[in-house]
Enzyme design. Structure first.
Site, PDB file in Angstrom:
ATOM      1  N   CYS A  83       0.814  -1.227   0.000  1.00  0.00           N
ATOM      2  CA  CYS A  83       0.000   0.000   0.000  1.00  0.00           C
ATOM      3  C   CYS A  83       0.846   1.275   0.000  1.00  0.00           C
ATOM      4  O   CYS A  83       0.469   2.268  -0.614  1.00  0.00           O
ATOM      5  CB  CYS A  83      -0.994   0.000   1.151  1.00  0.00           C
ATOM      6  SG  CYS A  83      -0.271  -0.069   2.806  1.00  0.00           S
ATOM      7  N   ASP A 278      -7.744   5.230  -1.960  1.00  0.00           N
ATOM      8  CA  ASP A 278      -7.387   4.059  -1.169  1.00  0.00           C
ATOM      9  C   ASP A 278      -6.822   2.960  -2.068  1.00  0.00           C
ATOM     10  O   ASP A 278      -7.503   2.484  -2.976  1.00  0.00           O
ATOM     11  CB  ASP A 278      -8.631   3.548  -0.447  1.00  0.00           C
ATOM     12  CG  ASP A 278      -8.328   2.462   0.567  1.00  0.00           C
ATOM     13  OD1 ASP A 278      -7.164   2.037   0.654  1.00  0.00           O
ATOM     14  OD2 ASP A 278      -9.253   2.039   1.277  1.00  0.00           O
ATOM     15  N   HIS A 280      -6.161  -0.124  -1.287  1.00  0.00           N
ATOM     16  CA  HIS A 280      -6.331  -1.456  -0.710  1.00  0.00           C
ATOM     17  C   HIS A 280      -7.320  -2.356  -1.444  1.00  0.00           C
ATOM     18  O   HIS A 280      -7.538  -3.498  -1.029  1.00  0.00           O
ATOM     19  CB  HIS A 280      -6.726  -1.316   0.765  1.00  0.00           C
ATOM     20  CG  HIS A 280      -5.638  -0.734   1.614  1.00  0.00           C
ATOM     21  ND1 HIS A 280      -5.511   0.630   1.814  1.00  0.00           N
ATOM     22  CD2 HIS A 280      -4.622  -1.314   2.282  1.00  0.00           C
ATOM     23  CE1 HIS A 280      -4.464   0.855   2.584  1.00  0.00           C
ATOM     24  NE2 HIS A 280      -3.898  -0.304   2.875  1.00  0.00           N
TER      25      HIS A 280
END
Length: 394
Positions: A83, A278, A280
Site C-alpha cells: 500500500c 485508497d 487497498h
C-alpha cells in the site's frame, strides 16, 4: 452515478466550507444559502459536482494480482504489503499528469483517451517494462529496506523515488516523460535521515537542476518530497492547520500517508476532514499498451469519495509539491514563507538560501532571476525557528 461514501456518518453533508483539492478550491455553498440556508444541500451544488469530477480524474493505483513474479518468493500480488508503494505511485502519477496535461485536465467519459494519459499509465504498469512499476521500485529501494512482502515508511519511499527517477533520466524511449522532471527530497539540517527540522535549501535545488539537465537548462520542472514525523502516536495538533494549508498551494501534490500500517494518498481537505484515494482494493493486472487508446482504464480511477478525520492520519507522512518553472518555485517559496510565519515557531519545514546560513528561516535572502530578486526568506529571531519537538525521519 458517482457515489459519495460516508457523508451521513461524518456530517459532511452539512458543511458548506470550501473544499481544497490539490491546490484547487471548490465552493460548495449554494447561491441562496444566505437567504435560506436550511434548504440547501452542499452536495447538490455545482461546486461539489466539479469537485467530484476532479477527484474522479485523479489516477488511482491499487493492489494488483497476476503480475510477473517478483523476488525469490515469486510474489505475483502485493496484497497486504504494497500500500505504501501504491500510494507513492499515485502521488508521482499526479505530478506527471500536471507535467504533461496540466492541472485542469479531466478524464472524459465521452472523448477518446489522450495519448499522453496512456503513456502516463504505462509508466506505472506492473512489469519491469514500465519505468515506475512496483518491480522497479523494489529494485531501486533495496538500500532503504524495500522488499517484496515488507512494509516501509514514507522516508524510505521518498528516497527510493529519488533513486529511481534519477536513474531513468538517461533513458530515451520515454525521455519526454522521465527526463524532464527533477526530484528533490527535502531533508534535515544534518544529513536528513535522523534529527533536525527539514530544510529546503535553494542552492541545493539549483545544483540539483543543473546536474539533472547536465548544465543545459536554467530550470526544469521539479518534484519536491518532504518526509516528516509530526508526533509519536498521533499528529501533534499544532501541525494540523499547517498540513491543511498546504492543499491550498497551487503546487500541491497532497500527502503520502494514512492510518498506521495502512497507507493512502490524501488529496484534499474540508474543515477537519481529509479526502483520500485508497490503494487497498485488489484488482487484476491490466496491460497498458502505448498504442491502445481504446483500453478501459476505469480501474485506474475512483468514483467513491472517501474521507477520514485529518487528526487520525499517522504522524509519519510525506508532502509532495510540483513546481513547473522558476516563477512557480518562487511562488511556492513565498507561500511556504507565509506558512512559516504562521507556525508559532514550529513549521513543517523551513527555507534557507545556502547551507552555510546560520539558521534556516531566521535570515533574509534573495534569489535572482530575469525579472529581478525574490524575497521569500522569513525574518525573525532564532527563538522563533527553534523546534520544541524532536524530529525523526523513517
Amino acid at each position: 452515478m458517482r457515489r459519495i461514501l460516508g457523508f451521513g456518518r461524518t456530517g459532511i453533508t452539512g458543511s458548506k466550507s470550501d473544499i481544497w483539492l490539490l491546490g484547487v478550491c471548490y465552493q460548495v455553498a449554494q447561491d441562496d444559502d444566505n437567504a435560506n440556508s436550511s434548504c440547501s444541500d452542499p452536495t447538490e451544488s455545482e461546486g461539489f459536482a466539479a469537485f467530484v469530477d476532479d477527484f474522479a480524474s485523479r489516477i488511482l493505483i491499487t493492489y494488483r494480482k497476476g503480475f510477473l513474479p517478483i523476488g525469490d518468493l515469486k510474489y505475483t500480488t502485493d496484497v497486504n504489503w504494497g500500500c505504501m508503494i501504491r500510494s507513492s505511485q499515485m502521488l508521482v502519477a499526479q505530478a506527471f499528469l500536471i507535467h504533461r496535461l496540466g492541472r485542469s485536465w479531466r478524464k472524459s467519459l465521452h472523448k477518446p483517451l489522450d495519448q499522453s494519459y496512456i503513456e502516463i499509465l504505462h509508466l506505472f504498469g506492473d512489469s519491469e517494462d514500465s519505468p515506475y512499476s512496483i518491480h522497479n521500485l523494489l529494485q531501486a529501494g533495496k538500500a532503504y529496506g524495500l522488499a517484496p512482502g515488507s512494509w516501509v515508511g514514507p522516508y524510505a519511499m521518498c528516497r527510493t523515488w529519488e533513486i529511481l527517477l534519477r536513474s531513468k533520466r538517461d533513458g530515451t524511449e520515454y525521455g519526454e516523460l522521465s527526463n524532464l522532471m527533477a526530484i528533490h527530497v527535502v531533508s534535515g539540517d544534518e544529513d536528513g535521515e535522523r534529527g533536525g527540522a527539514p530544510v529546503l535549501c535553494v542552492d541545493d535545488i539549483s545544483q540539483n537542476i543543473f546536474e539533472f539537465s547536465r548544465g543545459q537548462a536554467d530550470w526544469t520542472p521539479i518534484l519536491l518530497l518532504v518526509p516528516l514525523v509530526l508526533g509519536l502516536d498521533k499528529i501533534n495538533p499544532r501541525y494540523l492547520p499547517l498540513l491543511s494549508a498546504t492543499f491550498a498551494f497551487p503546487q500541491s501534490l497532497g500527502l503520502l500517508g494514512g492510518r498506521r500500517g495502512a497507507s493512502t494518498y490524501i488529496v484534499g481537505v474540508q474543515d477537519e476532514k481529509a479526502f483520500y484515494l485508497d490503494p487497498h482494493e485488489v484488482q487484476q493486472v491490466l496491460n497498458i499498451k502505448l498504442d491502445n487508446v481504446d483500453i478501459d482504464t476505469s480501474s485506474y480511477h475512483c468514483n467513491v469519495v472517501r474521507h477520514m478525520p485529518l487528526d487520525s492520519v499517522d504522524p509519519s507522512l510525506a508532502i509532495g509539491f510540483y513546481c513547473r518553472d522558476k516563477n512557480d518555485f518562487d511562488d511556492f517559496c513565498l507561500r511556504t514563507s507565509e506558512l512559516i510565519s504562521q507556525s508559532n515557531g514550529a513549521p513543517l519545514f523551513t527555507i534557507t538560501e545556502t547551507r552555510s546560513s546560520p539558521k534556516p528561516g531566521s535570515h533574509h535572502g534573495k534569489l535572482q532571476d530575469n525579472a529581478g530578486s525574490q524575497d521569500y526568506f522569513p525574518t525573525g529571531d532564532s527563538e522563533d525557528c527553534a523546534q520544541e519537538d524532536e524530529w525523526q525521519f523513517l
